[in-house]
Motif scaffolding. Structure first.
Motif, PDB file in Angstrom:
ATOM      1  N   ILE A 267       0.840  -1.208   0.000  1.00 28.47           N
ATOM      2  CA  ILE A 267       0.000   0.000   0.000  1.00 28.47           C
ATOM      3  C   ILE A 267       0.869   1.250   0.000  1.00 28.47           C
ATOM      4  O   ILE A 267       0.589   2.235  -0.702  1.00 28.47           O
ATOM      5  N   ALA A 268       1.959   1.244   0.776  1.00 28.83           N
ATOM      6  CA  ALA A 268       2.857   2.397   0.832  1.00 28.83           C
ATOM      7  C   ALA A 268       3.549   2.648  -0.500  1.00 28.83           C
ATOM      8  O   ALA A 268       3.986   3.770  -0.782  1.00 28.83           O
ATOM      9  N   ASN A 269       3.636   1.602  -1.333  1.00 29.11           N
ATOM     10  CA  ASN A 269       4.297   1.737  -2.630  1.00 29.11           C
ATOM     11  C   ASN A 269       3.312   1.825  -3.790  1.00 29.11           C
ATOM     12  O   ASN A 269       3.662   1.525  -4.936  1.00 29.11           O
ATOM     13  N   GLY A 270       2.081   2.231  -3.468  1.00 30.82           N
ATOM     14  CA  GLY A 270       1.144   2.577  -4.523  1.00 30.82           C
ATOM     15  C   GLY A 270       0.227   1.484  -5.015  1.00 30.82           C
ATOM     16  O   GLY A 270      -0.515   1.690  -5.984  1.00 30.82           O
ATOM     17  N   TRP A 271       0.246   0.307  -4.396  1.00 33.31           N
ATOM     18  CA  TRP A 271      -0.684  -0.737  -4.809  1.00 33.31           C
ATOM     19  C   TRP A 271      -2.093  -0.329  -4.395  1.00 33.31           C
ATOM     20  O   TRP A 271      -2.307   0.156  -3.272  1.00 33.31           O
ATOM     21  N   ASP A 272      -3.070  -0.543  -5.276  1.00 26.84           N
ATOM     22  CA  ASP A 272      -4.453  -0.339  -4.856  1.00 26.84           C
ATOM     23  C   ASP A 272      -4.923  -1.599  -4.146  1.00 26.84           C
ATOM     24  O   ASP A 272      -4.343  -2.680  -4.288  1.00 26.84           O
ATOM     25  N   ILE A 273      -5.982  -1.462  -3.370  1.00 28.24           N
ATOM     26  CA  ILE A 273      -6.433  -2.559  -2.512  1.00 28.24           C
ATOM     27  C   ILE A 273      -6.899  -3.768  -3.321  1.00 28.24           C
ATOM     28  O   ILE A 273      -6.713  -4.913  -2.912  1.00 28.24           O
ATOM     29  N   LYS A 274      -7.463  -3.529  -4.511  1.00 29.48           N
ATOM     30  CA  LYS A 274      -7.924  -4.644  -5.353  1.00 29.48           C
ATOM     31  C   LYS A 274      -6.754  -5.485  -5.830  1.00 29.48           C
ATOM     32  O   LYS A 274      -6.792  -6.721  -5.800  1.00 29.48           O
ATOM     33  N   THR A 275      -5.679  -4.819  -6.266  1.00 32.39           N
ATOM     34  CA  THR A 275      -4.483  -5.540  -6.705  1.00 32.39           C
ATOM     35  C   THR A 275      -3.887  -6.345  -5.557  1.00 32.39           C
ATOM     36  O   THR A 275      -3.476  -7.496  -5.733  1.00 32.39           O
ATOM     37  N   LEU A 276      -3.828  -5.738  -4.377  1.00 34.46           N
ATOM     38  CA  LEU A 276      -3.291  -6.425  -3.203  1.00 34.46           C
ATOM     39  C   LEU A 276      -4.130  -7.651  -2.858  1.00 34.46           C
ATOM     40  O   LEU A 276      -3.587  -8.724  -2.565  1.00 34.46           O
ATOM     41  N   MET A 277      -5.445  -7.511  -2.901  1.00 34.85           N
ATOM     42  CA  MET A 277      -6.336  -8.633  -2.585  1.00 34.85           C
ATOM     43  C   MET A 277      -6.136  -9.785  -3.555  1.00 34.85           C
ATOM     44  O   MET A 277      -6.086 -10.954  -3.151  1.00 34.85           O
ATOM     45  N   GLN A 278      -6.006  -9.477  -4.833  1.00 30.59           N
ATOM     46  CA  GLN A 278      -5.806 -10.521  -5.834  1.00 30.59           C
ATOM     47  C   GLN A 278      -4.454 -11.197  -5.666  1.00 30.59           C
ATOM     48  O   GLN A 278      -4.332 -12.418  -5.808  1.00 30.59           O
ATOM     49  N   TYR A 279      -3.432 -10.419  -5.339  1.00 33.63           N
ATOM     50  CA  TYR A 279      -2.087 -10.966  -5.200  1.00 33.63           C
ATOM     51  C   TYR A 279      -1.988 -11.900  -3.993  1.00 33.63           C
ATOM     52  O   TYR A 279      -1.435 -13.002  -4.082  1.00 33.63           O
ATOM     53  N   VAL A 280      -2.519 -11.448  -2.865  1.00 31.36           N
ATOM     54  CA  VAL A 280      -2.399 -12.228  -1.630  1.00 31.36           C
ATOM     55  C   VAL A 280      -3.428 -13.361  -1.579  1.00 31.36           C
ATOM     56  O   VAL A 280      -3.144 -14.445  -1.069  1.00 31.36           O
ATOM     57  N   GLY A 281      -4.629 -13.098  -2.115  1.00 33.80           N
ATOM     58  CA  GLY A 281      -5.658 -14.129  -2.098  1.00 33.80           C
ATOM     59  C   GLY A 281      -6.812 -13.845  -1.165  1.00 33.80           C
ATOM     60  O   GLY A 281      -7.564 -14.749  -0.805  1.00 33.80           O
ATOM     61  N   TRP A 282      -6.981 -12.580  -0.764  1.00 34.11           N
ATOM     62  CA  TRP A 282      -8.123 -12.229   0.078  1.00 34.11           C
ATOM     63  C   TRP A 282      -9.381 -12.138  -0.774  1.00 34.11           C
ATOM     64  O   TRP A 282      -9.363 -11.558  -1.869  1.00 34.11           O
ATOM     65  N   ARG A 283     -10.462 -12.678  -0.256  1.00 33.06           N
ATOM     66  CA  ARG A 283     -11.707 -12.688  -1.020  1.00 33.06           C
ATOM     67  C   ARG A 283     -12.614 -11.516  -0.703  1.00 33.06           C
ATOM     68  O   ARG A 283     -13.500 -11.183  -1.479  1.00 33.06           O
ATOM     69  N   ASP A 284     -12.440 -10.894   0.445  1.00 32.41           N
ATOM     70  CA  ASP A 284     -13.312  -9.772   0.795  1.00 32.41           C
ATOM     71  C   ASP A 284     -12.487  -8.643   1.388  1.00 32.41           C
ATOM     72  O   ASP A 284     -11.388  -8.845   1.911  1.00 32.41           O
ATOM     73  N   LEU A 285     -13.039  -7.452   1.286  1.00 37.20           N
ATOM     74  CA  LEU A 285     -12.333  -6.246   1.722  1.00 37.20           C
ATOM     75  C   LEU A 285     -12.075  -6.246   3.220  1.00 37.20           C
ATOM     76  O   LEU A 285     -11.035  -5.777   3.684  1.00 37.20           O
ATOM     77  N   LYS A 286     -13.007  -6.798   3.992  1.00 34.66           N
ATOM     78  CA  LYS A 286     -12.851  -6.814   5.442  1.00 34.66           C
ATOM     79  C   LYS A 286     -11.597  -7.587   5.857  1.00 34.66           C
ATOM     80  O   LYS A 286     -10.851  -7.149   6.742  1.00 34.66           O
ATOM     81  N   SER A 287     -11.360  -8.708   5.208  1.00 35.13           N
ATOM     82  CA  SER A 287     -10.168  -9.501   5.527  1.00 35.13           C
ATOM     83  C   SER A 287      -8.900  -8.727   5.198  1.00 35.13           C
ATOM     84  O   SER A 287      -7.935  -8.721   5.971  1.00 35.13           O
ATOM     85  N   ALA A 288      -8.915  -8.054   4.052  1.00 38.31           N
ATOM     86  CA  ALA A 288      -7.735  -7.302   3.636  1.00 38.31           C
ATOM     87  C   ALA A 288      -7.440  -6.154   4.586  1.00 38.31           C
ATOM     88  O   ALA A 288      -6.278  -5.923   4.959  1.00 38.31           O
TER      89      ALA A 288
END
Length: 316
Positions: A267-288
């Motif tokens: 996040i500090a390096n400009g990733w948006d939350i959707k990209t981060l969720m897809q990369y890590v494998g989180w299915r919902d925003l609350k988990s992320a």
């Protein structure tokens, strides 16, 4: 029926089974409850532990009790209005601050890996050298892929494809986020520094491993154990390495520290939350969002004022 029970049992994750078994044992053996239970029994159990256990732990105990009754064909007492009402009362009276794992920041990772590299260079014995090389690979892979402890210990060499200098692909047949057990491939980046691909290659080459669990124990004679590391060994291993490398408060780190550290770095390096969720494998925003620390908006404000100069600076 035996085959049916076999597949039903296989559908439940090992960690979940252990958690449920522990909860049922606590209810029956340590508390002295009887099964099947009534709603009144469950409510009394909750009341007796309201001031001792956190809300999340109580919810986990309820889930275990509910699952036991459903699997045995009994009515589920945990869904009764009485139980729901007492849980609401417990949440109102007993406010527990849920502790979060301290994120492993990039500077801490850099310091720790530098220390490991020094130990590897100095080591003239097989056992410590193997351990240091393995720990380096585990830390870097766990951080840059945001892996959980259970994912790290379930990685198998035959499910890994390494392309030197280009990256690595790890396949996990099952994971917590993969409810249907379809398996998922994780692309691991090749980096110019703190590279997880180079670290894993070095570990495999030194250990001479061709198949089986990726991360394994090393005995005192420097022999690689056939079985993989146990999931409960990851936290002690992480804390020991952090302590030995001179990091403060190693006990504040847990198995989620690598995952939280990467999430905050991204996040500090400009990733948006959707990209981060897809990369890590989180299915919902609350988990992320549980893994990402909120940024302090006043930091940027104060930095801007510093560049502009404070109002006092304009006074003659």
């Amino acid at each position: 029926m035996e085959r049916l029970a076999y597949y039903i049992d296989a559908a439940t994750r090992i960690n979940t089974k252990r958690s449920y078994q522990s909860a049922i044992r606590h209810y029956e053996v340590e508390w002295g409850g009887f099964l099947p239970a009534t709603a009144e029994d469950v409510a009394k159990y909750l009341a007796d532990h309201a001031a001792i256990l956190t809300g999340n732990t109580l919810k986990s105990r309820l889930a275990a009790l509910g699952q036991w009754h459903q699997s045995q064909g009994f009515p589920d007492p945990t869904k009764a209005p009485l139980v729901r009402k007492i849980m609401k009362g417990i949440r109102m009276i007993h406010t527990h601050v849920e502790r979060q794992a301290k994120p492993l920041q990039l500077d801490v990772l850099t310091q720790t890996v530098s220390w490991l590299d020094e130990q590897i260079m100095r080591s003239d014995a097989q056992q410590p050298c193997l351990q240091h090389v393995r720990n380096k690979a585990l830390l870097l892979l766990g951080f840059w892929r945001g892996f959980r402890s259970d994912e790290l210990v379930r990685l198998r060499i035959e499910h890994i494809q390494i392309q030197t200098g280009r990256g690595m692909v790890c396949f996990l047949p099952t994971s917590k986020a993969d409810r249907d057990n379809r398996g998922r491939r994780y692309q691991v980046p090749a980096l110019k520094t703190l590279c997880p691909v180079d670290a894993c290659e070095a570990w495999l080459a030194l250990a001479g491993l061709k198949a089986g669990p990726l991360f394994r124990g090393v005995d005192r004679w420097g022999r690689i154990k056939p079985d993989g590391l146990h999931v409960n060994s990851i936290v002690p291993l992480l804390r020991r390495v952090l302590a030995e490398s001179g990091n403060a408060l190693p006990e504040s780190y847990t198995s989620h520290s690598l995952r939280r550290g990467f999430a905050n770095w991204a996040i500090a390096n400009g990733w948006d939350i959707k990209t981060l969720m897809q990369y890590v494998g989180w299915r919902d925003l609350k988990s992320a969002m549980q893994y990402v620390d909120a940024t302090d908006p006043f930091v940027a404000f104060n930095a801007k004022l510093t560049l502009m100069g404070s109002p006092e600076d304009d006074q003659s």
